[in-house]
Scaffold this motif. Structure first.
Motif, PDB file in Angstrom:
ATOM      1  N   ARG A 114       0.836  -1.192   0.000  1.00 10.88           N
ATOM      2  CA  ARG A 114       0.000   0.000   0.000  1.00 10.88           C
ATOM      3  C   ARG A 114       0.879   1.252   0.000  1.00 10.88           C
ATOM      4  NH1 ARG A 114      -4.276   0.541   4.732  1.00 10.88           N
ATOM      5  NH2 ARG A 114      -5.057  -1.323   3.674  1.00 10.88           N
ATOM      6  N   VAL A 115       1.972   1.210   0.733  1.00  9.16           N
ATOM      7  CA  VAL A 115       2.904   2.336   0.754  1.00  9.16           C
ATOM      8  C   VAL A 115       3.486   2.573  -0.635  1.00  9.16           C
ATOM      9  CG1 VAL A 115       5.142   3.102   1.636  1.00  9.16           C
ATOM     10  CG2 VAL A 115       3.466   2.099   3.187  1.00  9.16           C
ATOM     11  N   PHE A 116       3.868   1.498  -1.314  1.00  7.58           N
ATOM     12  CA  PHE A 116       4.445   1.624  -2.651  1.00  7.58           C
ATOM     13  C   PHE A 116       3.464   2.266  -3.627  1.00  7.58           C
ATOM     14  CE2 PHE A 116       4.790  -0.253  -6.917  1.00  7.58           C
ATOM     15  CZ  PHE A 116       6.033   0.225  -7.280  1.00  7.58           C
ATOM     16  N   LEU A 117       2.224   1.783  -3.625  1.00  7.43           N
ATOM     17  CA  LEU A 117       1.233   2.315  -4.559  1.00  7.43           C
ATOM     18  C   LEU A 117       0.882   3.768  -4.238  1.00  7.43           C
ATOM     19  CD1 LEU A 117      -1.120  -0.791  -4.870  1.00  7.43           C
ATOM     20  CD2 LEU A 117       0.596   0.014  -6.501  1.00  7.43           C
ATOM     21  N   SER A 118       0.813   4.099  -2.957  1.00  9.69           N
ATOM     22  CA  SER A 118       0.489   5.477  -2.579  1.00  9.69           C
ATOM     23  C   SER A 118       1.628   6.425  -2.925  1.00  9.69           C
ATOM     24  CB  SER A 118       0.181   5.553  -1.077  1.00  9.69           C
ATOM     25  OG  SER A 118      -0.931   4.751  -0.749  1.00  9.69           O
ATOM     26  N   ALA A 119       2.849   5.982  -2.686  1.00  7.42           N
ATOM     27  CA  ALA A 119       4.008   6.836  -2.986  1.00  7.42           C
ATOM     28  C   ALA A 119       4.242   6.963  -4.480  1.00  7.42           C
ATOM     29  CB  ALA A 119       5.256   6.273  -2.315  1.00  7.42           C
ATOM     30  N   LEU A 120       3.728   6.020  -5.264  1.00  5.16           N
ATOM     31  CA  LEU A 120       3.958   6.040  -6.707  1.00  5.16           C
ATOM     32  C   LEU A 120       3.359   7.292  -7.350  1.00  5.16           C
ATOM     33  CD1 LEU A 120       5.119   4.521  -9.118  1.00  5.16           C
ATOM     34  CD2 LEU A 120       2.922   3.335  -9.348  1.00  5.16           C
ATOM     35  N   GLY A 121       2.152   7.675  -6.908  1.00  2.49           N
ATOM     36  CA  GLY A 121       1.541   8.883  -7.472  1.00  2.49           C
ATOM     37  C   GLY A 121       2.375  10.117  -7.205  1.00  2.49           C
ATOM     38  N   ILE A 122       2.877  10.240  -5.974  1.00  2.00           N
ATOM     39  CA  ILE A 122       3.764  11.363  -5.648  1.00  2.00           C
ATOM     40  C   ILE A 122       5.034  11.305  -6.493  1.00  2.00           C
ATOM     41  CG2 ILE A 122       5.195  12.362  -3.827  1.00  2.00           C
ATOM     42  CD1 ILE A 122       2.367  12.955  -3.278  1.00  2.00           C
ATOM     43  N   ALA A 123       5.589  10.116  -6.638  1.00  3.40           N
ATOM     44  CA  ALA A 123       6.837   9.963  -7.402  1.00  3.40           C
ATOM     45  C   ALA A 123       6.647  10.363  -8.859  1.00  3.40           C
ATOM     46  CB  ALA A 123       7.326   8.517  -7.302  1.00  3.40           C
ATOM     47  N   ILE A 124       5.519   9.980  -9.458  1.00  2.68           N
ATOM     48  CA  ILE A 124       5.279  10.325 -10.861  1.00  2.68           C
ATOM     49  C   ILE A 124       5.176  11.839 -11.028  1.00  2.68           C
ATOM     50  CG2 ILE A 124       3.570  10.174 -12.719  1.00  2.68           C
ATOM     51  CD1 ILE A 124       3.004   7.316 -11.807  1.00  2.68           C
ATOM     52  N   GLY A 125       4.456  12.494 -10.122  1.00  2.00           N
ATOM     53  CA  GLY A 125       4.323  13.942 -10.216  1.00  2.00           C
ATOM     54  C   GLY A 125       5.654  14.658 -10.085  1.00  2.00           C
ATOM     55  N   ILE A 126       6.448  14.292  -9.080  1.00  2.00           N
ATOM     56  CA  ILE A 126       7.751  14.937  -8.884  1.00  2.00           C
ATOM     57  C   ILE A 126       8.695  14.607 -10.041  1.00  2.00           C
ATOM     58  CG2 ILE A 126       9.813  14.918  -7.434  1.00  2.00           C
ATOM     59  CD1 ILE A 126       7.633  16.596  -6.318  1.00  2.00           C
ATOM     60  N   ALA A 127       8.677  13.347 -10.508  1.00  2.00           N
ATOM     61  CA  ALA A 127       9.553  12.966 -11.622  1.00  2.00           C
ATOM     62  C   ALA A 127       9.224  13.775 -12.874  1.00  2.00           C
ATOM     63  CB  ALA A 127       9.414  11.470 -11.908  1.00  2.00           C
ATOM     64  N   THR A 128       7.930  13.987 -13.134  1.00  2.00           N
ATOM     65  CA  THR A 128       7.537  14.779 -14.300  1.00  2.00           C
ATOM     66  C   THR A 128       8.054  16.208 -14.191  1.00  2.00           C
ATOM     67  OG1 THR A 128       5.534  13.440 -14.564  1.00  2.00           O
ATOM     68  CG2 THR A 128       5.581  15.577 -15.666  1.00  2.00           C
ATOM     69  N   MET A 129       7.884  16.804 -13.026  1.00  2.00           N
ATOM     70  CA  MET A 129       8.323  18.188 -12.839  1.00  2.00           C
ATOM     71  C   MET A 129       9.845  18.306 -12.944  1.00  2.00           C
ATOM     72  SD  MET A 129       5.716  19.195  -9.741  1.00  2.00           S
ATOM     73  CE  MET A 129       6.081  20.945  -9.773  1.00  2.00           C
ATOM     74  N   ILE A 130      10.572  17.387 -12.316  1.00  2.00           N
ATOM     75  CA  ILE A 130      12.036  17.433 -12.362  1.00  2.00           C
ATOM     76  C   ILE A 130      12.524  17.223 -13.799  1.00  2.00           C
ATOM     77  CG2 ILE A 130      14.146  16.267 -11.621  1.00  2.00           C
ATOM     78  CD1 ILE A 130      12.976  17.926  -9.430  1.00  2.00           C
ATOM     79  N   ALA A 131      11.920  16.267 -14.499  1.00  2.00           N
ATOM     80  CA  ALA A 131      12.356  15.961 -15.866  1.00  2.00           C
ATOM     81  C   ALA A 131      12.089  17.138 -16.799  1.00  2.00           C
ATOM     82  CB  ALA A 131      11.651  14.706 -16.373  1.00  2.00           C
ATOM     83  N   VAL A 132      10.917  17.767 -16.668  1.00  2.00           N
ATOM     84  CA  VAL A 132      10.590  18.905 -17.542  1.00  2.00           C
ATOM     85  C   VAL A 132      11.571  20.043 -17.318  1.00  2.00           C
ATOM     86  CG1 VAL A 132       8.886  20.719 -17.944  1.00  2.00           C
ATOM     87  CG2 VAL A 132       8.159  18.341 -17.826  1.00  2.00           C
TER      88      VAL A 132
END
Length: 423
Positions: free
Chosen positions: A54-72
């Motif tokens: 559950r921790v992995f799936l919940s943190a995944l949404g945060i990770a995708i958002g931050i990864a998108t912002m950092i990559a852009v």
């Protein structure tokens, strides 16, 4: 009687002190235990350790958002750094002087033959390169129709053009005082591809005779017209092809602190009779504007990354609410053992922060890796601005705090009796 009251401890000043001491002792015993930072981390991570998926799936949404912002931000910054590096190499101190149209006649004008020499005498001018258009087609052989030019322009060039443009030959050599008098030609990289010329030594047909290719240039970003040209010596153009000797483009390099001053003087110097018919341009302006506006189109992607981050925050809040419902027995037991509402709130806010922080760290790593892959594929410098990392992680912690507040308040409001009974 008085001595008895003073010794049995039930009356008098001594008895009052004893009763006050017992009251303070009871008060200390009723005080809630304090949680050290280590205790807060321990109780806050308990829920994370017990439900890793559950921790992995919940943190995944945060990770995708931050990864998108950092990559852009990283990809935009890497591209901008490459443009700035290219500008440093090419220089921003070059001006191009070309003939314009007459103010009253509207017809094309010509620069005087003496223009390059006069421009070179302006204070601050370091080098001058000159080209002139020659009205002849460049063909692979005499069997190709004259009309099929392939968009290649024939230009006469003086020896110092290459140094002024800071251009380089990819293969072969540049025109010299000797080769510039004979049927020798240097091709821009685009014109070489269009003619199918891959190496010096091959020939092209110009003005009824064959010219030998002695060099092929590398790309010239500040003068893209050169990339689509075939360049022959100034003397050869006049003697072999009837070139009239009027320059159509004068490239000048000046000292960095003299560019503005030279620009004010160059038009009237190039054509003193009709300076209004002279056009002066800065070829580096386009690259400078591109570098300044690099990343303007990344706003949309940043917005999408922010939306993904908010969605991740909603997922964290939902996870925390479910965690509160599932752990009512634990909450009731802790409250019965003396934990305060504030300690319960701190526990769940800490858990939400740790959950979001894990997602944020993972997102930073993923975004940095995506930027590195892009930079390596495009041979760009790898640049991830520190403000993007700190800002993104700070946004993660802020969202984690907000996502954990309501579940934490809800957990603190649970009645210990009802929580234990429901369990």
């Amino acid at each position: 009687m008085s001595s008895t009251n003073g010794t049995d401890g039930t009356n008098g000043t001594g008895g009052t002190r004893i009763r006050a001491s017992r009251t303070r002792a009871r008060t200390r015993r009723l005080s809630p235990p304090r949680l050290s930072p280590r205790d807060v981390l321990h109780v806050g991570s308990a829920g994370l350790r017990s439900r890793p998926m559950r921790v992995f799936l919940s943190a995944l949404g945060i990770a995708i958002g931050i990864a998108t912002m950092i990559a852009v931000v990283g990809i935009s910054s890497s591209s901008q750094a490459e443009l700035l590096r290219e500008l440093d190499a090419l220089g921003t101190n070059m001006l191009v002087v070309t003939p314009g149209q007459g103010m009253f006649t509207g017809q094309d004008t010509k620069l005087p033959k003496e223009s390059p020499g006069m421009i070179s005498r302006i204070e601050g001018v370091e080098s001058v390169g000159t080209t002139g258009d020659v009205p002849e087609s460049v063909r692979r052989s005499e069997n190709i129709p004259r009309e099929e030019t392939g968009g290649i322009v024939l230009k006469a060039a003086k020896d110092d053009l290459l140094g002024t443009l800071r251009a380089r030959t990819g293969s072969g050599s540049w025109l010299s005082g000797a080769t510039g008098r004979y049927p020798a030609v240097v091709l821009g990289d685009v014109s070489a591809r269009r003619l199918g010329i891959t190496a010096p030594g091959q020939q092209v047909f110009i003005g009824g005779r064959y010219f030998t290719v002695i060099g092929i240039l590398e790309p010239v970003p500040l003068a893209p017209e050169i990339e689509r040209s075939a360049l022959i010596g100034w003397d050869a153009a006049q003697q072999l092809l009837g070139f009239d000797g009027h320059p159509t483009a004068v490239y000048e390099r000046s000292a960095d602190d003299r560019v503005a001053a030279v620009r004010k003087l160059v038009a009237q110097t190039a054509n003193p009779q009709t300076p209004s018919a002279v056009s002066v341009t800065d070829p580096s302006a386009a690259l400078q504007a591109k570098a300044a506006t690099e990343g303007a189109f990344s706003t949309l992607l940043l917005g999408l990354g922010g939306i993904a981050l908010l969605v991740g925050g909603v997922g964290v809040a939902n996870t925390m609410i479910i965690s509160v419902l599932e752990r009512r027995h634990e909450i009731g037991l802790r409250r019965s053992l003396g934990a305060t509402k504030g300690q319960i709130r701190i526990q769940f806010v800490t858990e939400s922060l740790m959950l979001s922080g894990l997602g944020g760290l993972a997102g930073i790593v993923l975004g940095g890796a995506a930027t590195a892959v892009y930079a390596r594929a495009g041979d760009l410098p790898w640049v991830v601005p520190p403000w993007a990392v700190t800002g993104g992680f700070g946004a993660t912690l802020a969202i984690g705090t907000l996502a954990g507040l309501y579940p934490a308040v809800r957990a603190a409001r649970l009645s210990p009796t009802l929580a234990l009974a429901a369990a």
